[in-house]
Design an enzyme around this catalytic site. Structure first.
Site, PDB file in Angstrom:
ATOM      1  N   ARG A  36      52.458  39.151  61.935  1.00  0.00           N
ATOM      2  CA  ARG A  36      53.046  40.701  61.404  1.00  0.00           C
ATOM      3  C   ARG A  36      54.298  40.169  62.428  1.00  0.00           C
ATOM      4  O   ARG A  36      55.214  40.412  61.591  1.00  0.00           O
ATOM      5  CB  ARG A  36      52.385  41.789  61.074  1.00  0.00           C
ATOM      6  CG  ARG A  36      51.675  41.942  60.443  1.00  0.00           C
ATOM      7  CD  ARG A  36      51.331  42.993  60.089  1.00  0.00           C
ATOM      8  NE  ARG A  36      50.333  44.076  57.942  1.00  0.00           N
ATOM      9  CZ  ARG A  36      49.736  44.616  58.351  1.00  0.00           C
ATOM     10  NH1 ARG A  36      49.497  45.214  59.149  1.00  0.00           N
ATOM     11  NH2 ARG A  36      49.474  44.643  57.047  1.00  0.00           N
ATOM     12  N   LYS A 199      36.966  48.615  40.814  1.00  0.00           N
ATOM     13  CA  LYS A 199      37.261  49.361  40.088  1.00  0.00           C
ATOM     14  C   LYS A 199      38.679  49.102  39.458  1.00  0.00           C
ATOM     15  O   LYS A 199      39.747  49.377  39.531  1.00  0.00           O
ATOM     16  CB  LYS A 199      37.214  51.026  40.867  1.00  0.00           C
ATOM     17  CG  LYS A 199      36.545  51.460  41.681  1.00  0.00           C
ATOM     18  CD  LYS A 199      36.445  52.536  42.701  1.00  0.00           C
ATOM     19  CE  LYS A 199      35.399  53.499  43.266  1.00  0.00           C
ATOM     20  NZ  LYS A 199      35.886  54.205  43.978  1.00  0.00           N
ATOM     21  N   GLY A 355      45.370  43.769  49.439  1.00  0.00           N
ATOM     22  CA  GLY A 355      44.691  43.371  51.180  1.00  0.00           C
ATOM     23  C   GLY A 355      43.644  42.363  50.678  1.00  0.00           C
ATOM     24  O   GLY A 355      43.491  41.215  51.200  1.00  0.00           O
ATOM     25  N   GLY A 378      48.883  48.019  49.554  1.00  0.00           N
ATOM     26  CA  GLY A 378      48.712  49.514  48.598  1.00  0.00           C
ATOM     27  C   GLY A 378      50.552  49.202  48.170  1.00  0.00           C
ATOM     28  O   GLY A 378      50.582  49.170  47.276  1.00  0.00           O
TER      29      GLY A 378
HETATM   30  P1  ADP Z   1      42.368  44.114  46.466  1.00  0.00           P
HETATM   31  O1  ADP Z   1      42.374  45.027  48.271  1.00  0.00           O
HETATM   32  O2  ADP Z   1      42.689  42.450  46.287  1.00  0.00           O
HETATM   33  O3  ADP Z   1      43.631  45.503  45.432  1.00  0.00           O
HETATM   34  P2  ADP Z   1      40.339  45.500  45.687  1.00  0.00           P
HETATM   35  O4  ADP Z   1      40.267  46.687  47.146  1.00  0.00           O
HETATM   36  O5  ADP Z   1      40.541  45.926  44.124  1.00  0.00           O
HETATM   37  O6  ADP Z   1      41.460  44.483  46.059  1.00  0.00           O
HETATM   38  O7  ADP Z   1      38.534  45.404  45.678  1.00  0.00           O
HETATM   39  C1  ADP Z   1      38.168  44.523  46.935  1.00  0.00           C
HETATM   40  C2  ADP Z   1      36.553  44.488  46.879  1.00  0.00           C
HETATM   41  O8  ADP Z   1      35.929  44.414  45.275  1.00  0.00           O
HETATM   42  C3  ADP Z   1      35.945  43.464  48.019  1.00  0.00           C
HETATM   43  O9  ADP Z   1      35.288  44.585  48.801  1.00  0.00           O
HETATM   44  C4  ADP Z   1      34.830  43.489  46.861  1.00  0.00           C
HETATM   45  O10 ADP Z   1      33.620  43.551  48.076  1.00  0.00           O
HETATM   46  C5  ADP Z   1      34.830  44.765  45.454  1.00  0.00           C
HETATM   47  N1  ADP Z   1      34.242  43.830  44.709  1.00  0.00           N
HETATM   48  C6  ADP Z   1      34.607  42.356  43.982  1.00  0.00           C
HETATM   49  N2  ADP Z   1      33.646  42.136  43.530  1.00  0.00           N
HETATM   50  C7  ADP Z   1      32.566  43.174  43.178  1.00  0.00           C
HETATM   51  C8  ADP Z   1      31.052  43.114  42.374  1.00  0.00           C
HETATM   52  N3  ADP Z   1      30.603  42.790  41.276  1.00  0.00           N
HETATM   53  N4  ADP Z   1      30.491  44.186  43.296  1.00  0.00           N
HETATM   54  C9  ADP Z   1      30.966  45.478  43.936  1.00  0.00           C
HETATM   55  N5  ADP Z   1      31.948  44.911  44.855  1.00  0.00           N
HETATM   56  C10 ADP Z   1      32.507  44.018  44.176  1.00  0.00           C
END
Ligand code: ADP
Ligand code: MG
Length: 398
Positions: A36, A199, A355, A378
Site C-alpha cells: 500500500r 454468499k 478482497g 468492500g
Molecule cells: P471477495 O472478498 O473477493 O468479494 P467473498 O468474500 O465473497 O469474495 O468470498 C470468498 C470466500 O468464499 C472465501 O473465503 C472462500 O473460501 C469462500 N468460498 C468459496 N467457495 C466456497 C464453497 N464452495 N464453500 C464454502 N466457502 C466457499
C-alpha cells in the site's frame, strides 16, 4: 462525470491534505507487506515534484478513537522515507498544536505524515469539528484512499466541505474509477463477469448491476449451490442460502430476458470433511448434478473449468469477483487457479475486484499478468453495485 485529479489543478506551493491508505499489515511494529505504501508513491512523487506541501494522512487498523501505540503510523513514515528517497516528518498527532507547527514549517516539496486519523472518535463519525480541523491545515484535498472511499469519515469526505480550494483524486483512485467504472460501463465486448465467493446475499446487488452490462456471467463458489437448490438440485451439506432461492431465480430470469448468457457449474469437487482452520479436507470426488448427503461442494469441477476457460479466452473484457472454491485450502483451489490462469493468459482487459479475489489471484501466481487489481475490498464491491462512494462524490468534477 469524470473526477478531477491532481494533474488538473495547480498544486505548487499549496498545502495538500492527502488521504492515503497506509493500512498496512504489521507484525510487532514491522511492516509485513509494503504494497500500500508502494501504491501511494506515484501521487506523492507527483506532488513533491510539482512543489506542493504534502501532508499525508491515513488510518491504520481499528483503534476506535484511542491513541494506541500498536496502531501508530510511525513505521510507515520510516518505510516511506526510504522509498521516496527524502525525509518524511512524522507528527505523533493528526490535529492540534504539533500538527499546526509542523505544517507551518513546511517548505514546498516537503512531506509530512500525520498520526492515525482513527485515534480520534470523530473520524469515523464524520464529526464536522474534526473535519474543520483537518481543513484548517490545508488548501487542497487529495483523496487517494480507495479502500475507505465507501465510508463517509472526516478525513475521507467530511473535510471536503470545509476545504476552500480544490478537491481532487490521486492516481490510485483515478485508476480504480477507470477500471471498475469506465471499463465496465463501456466494455470491449464480449464482456464476461466471473462471480463467486461465499454468499448470494453478499453479491446479489452486484449480480443485478452487472446483468445490465455483461454478455456472459460465470458463477462459482458456494453461491452456485443456492442457484442449484433454486433449480431443484440437491447440494448435500454445501454452504447455501435457502431463503435466497427466489433471488437466485429472479437473477436467472433477468439474465434470460436480457439475453445474458448465465453459466452455472456443471460439475463440482466435493468432500466429506472440511476443516477450514486446520486447512484440511477429507476424501475428494467429482460429481455432476446432485451432491449426496454428507458431502459438500468446495470447488468447481474439471468440466466447469473447461467451460469457463473457453468463455474467458473468447472475451475482450473480464471482471472477476469472488473465488470459485475454498481457495485457502490447496486441494480446493484448483478451479480458482485454473480460472486465474485463463484470465491471465487471455488477451482480455482483466479486472479483479474484492478482497479475497485479489488474495486468490496473488496466491495463484498469475497476478502480474492481470490488467488491474482493485485495492479496495468492500469499496470495490459497493462501487460495482452502482453505489455512490462518499469519498469520491465530494471531489470536483472535470
Ligand atoms: P471477495 O472478498 O473477493 O468479494 P467473498 O468474500 O465473497 O469474495 O468470498 C470468498 C470466500 O468464499 C472465501 O473465503 C472462500 O473460501 C469462500 N468460498 C468459496 N467457495 C466456497 C464453497 N464452495 N464453500 C464454502 N466457502 C466457499
Ligand atoms: Mg471477502
Amino acid at each position: 462525470m469524470a473526477i478531477k485529479t491532481v494533474k488538473d489543478i495547480n498544486v505548487s506551493g499549496k498545502r495538500c491534505f492527502v488521504r492515503c491508505d497506509f493500512n498496512v499489515p504489521l507484525d510487532n511494529g514491522v511492516i509485513t507487506d509494503p504494497n500500500r505504501i508502494v501504491a501511494a508513491l506515484p501521487t506523492i512523487k507527483y506532488l513533491v515534484e510539482n512543489k506542493a506541501k504534502v501532508i499525508l494522512t491515513s488510518h491504520l487498523g481499528r483503534p476506535k478513537g484511542q491513541k494506541l501505540a500498536e496502531f501508530s503510523l510511525a513505521p510507515v513514515a520510516a518505510a516511506l522515507a526510504e522509498k521516496l528517497g527524502q525525509p518524511v516528518t512524522f507528527v505523533d498527532d493528526c490535529v492540534g498544536d504539533k500538527v499546526n507547527a509542523a505544517v507551518a514549517a513546511m517548505k514546498d516539496g516537503d512531506v509530512v505524515l500525520l498520526e492515525n486519523v482513527r485515534f480520534y472518535k470523530g473520524e469515523e463519525k464524520n464529526d464536522p469539528e474534526l473535519s474543520k480541523q483537518f481543513a484548517a491545515i490545508a488548501d487542497v484535498f487529495v483523496n487517494d484512499a480507495f479502500g475507505t472511499a465507501h465510508r463517509a469519515h472526516s478525513s475521507t469526505a467530511g473535510i471536503a466541505e470545509f476545504i476552500k480550494g480544490d478537491k481532487v483524486s490521486g492516481f490510485l483512485i483515478e485508476k480504480e474509477l477507470e477500471f471498475l467504472g469506465d471499463k465496465t460501463a463501456n466494455p470491449d465486448r464480449p464482456f464476461t463477469v466471473i462471480l463467486g465467493g461465499a454468499k448470494v446475499s453478499d453479491k446479489i446487488t452486484v449480480i443485478d448491476a452487472l446483468l445490465e452490462k455483461a454478455d456472459t456471467i460465470l458463477i462459482g463458489g458456494a453461491m452456485a449451490y443456492t442457484f442449484a437448490i433454486a433449480q431443484g438440485a440437491k447440494v448435500g451439506s454445501s454452504m447455501n442460502e435457502p431463503d435466497k432461492k427466489e433471488t437466485a431465480l429472479s437473477a436467472l430470469s433477468k439474465a434470460k430476458a436480457k439475453g445474458v448468457q448465465f453459466l452455472l457449474p456443471v460439475d463440482h469437487v466435493i468432500t466429506d470433511k472440511l476443516d477450514f482452520a486446520g486447512k484440511a479436507v477429507g476424501e475428494l470426488k467429482v460429481v455432476e448434478g446432485d451432491i449426496p448427503d454428507g458431502w459438500m461442494g468446495i470447488d468447481i469441477g474439471p468440466k466447469t473449468v473447461k467451460l469457463y476457460q473457453d468463455a474467458i479466452t473468447s472475451s475482450k473484457t473480464v471482471l472477476w469477483n469472488g473465488p470459485m472454491g475454498v481457495f485457502e485450502i490447496k486441494a480446493c483451489a484448483v478451479g480458482t487457479f485454473a480460472v486465474a490462469k485463463a484470465v491471465a493468459e487471455g488477451d482480455a482487459c482483466s479486472i479483479i475486484g474484492g478482497g479475497d479475489s485479489v488474495k486468490a489471484i496473488k496466491k495463484s501466481g498469475y497476478s502480474d499478468k492481470v490488467t488491474f487489481m482493485s485495492t479496495g475490498g468492500g469499496a470495490s464491491l459497493e462501487f460495482l453495485e452502482g453505489k455512490v462512494l462518499p469519498g469520491v462524490d465530494v471531489l470536483d468534477r472535470k
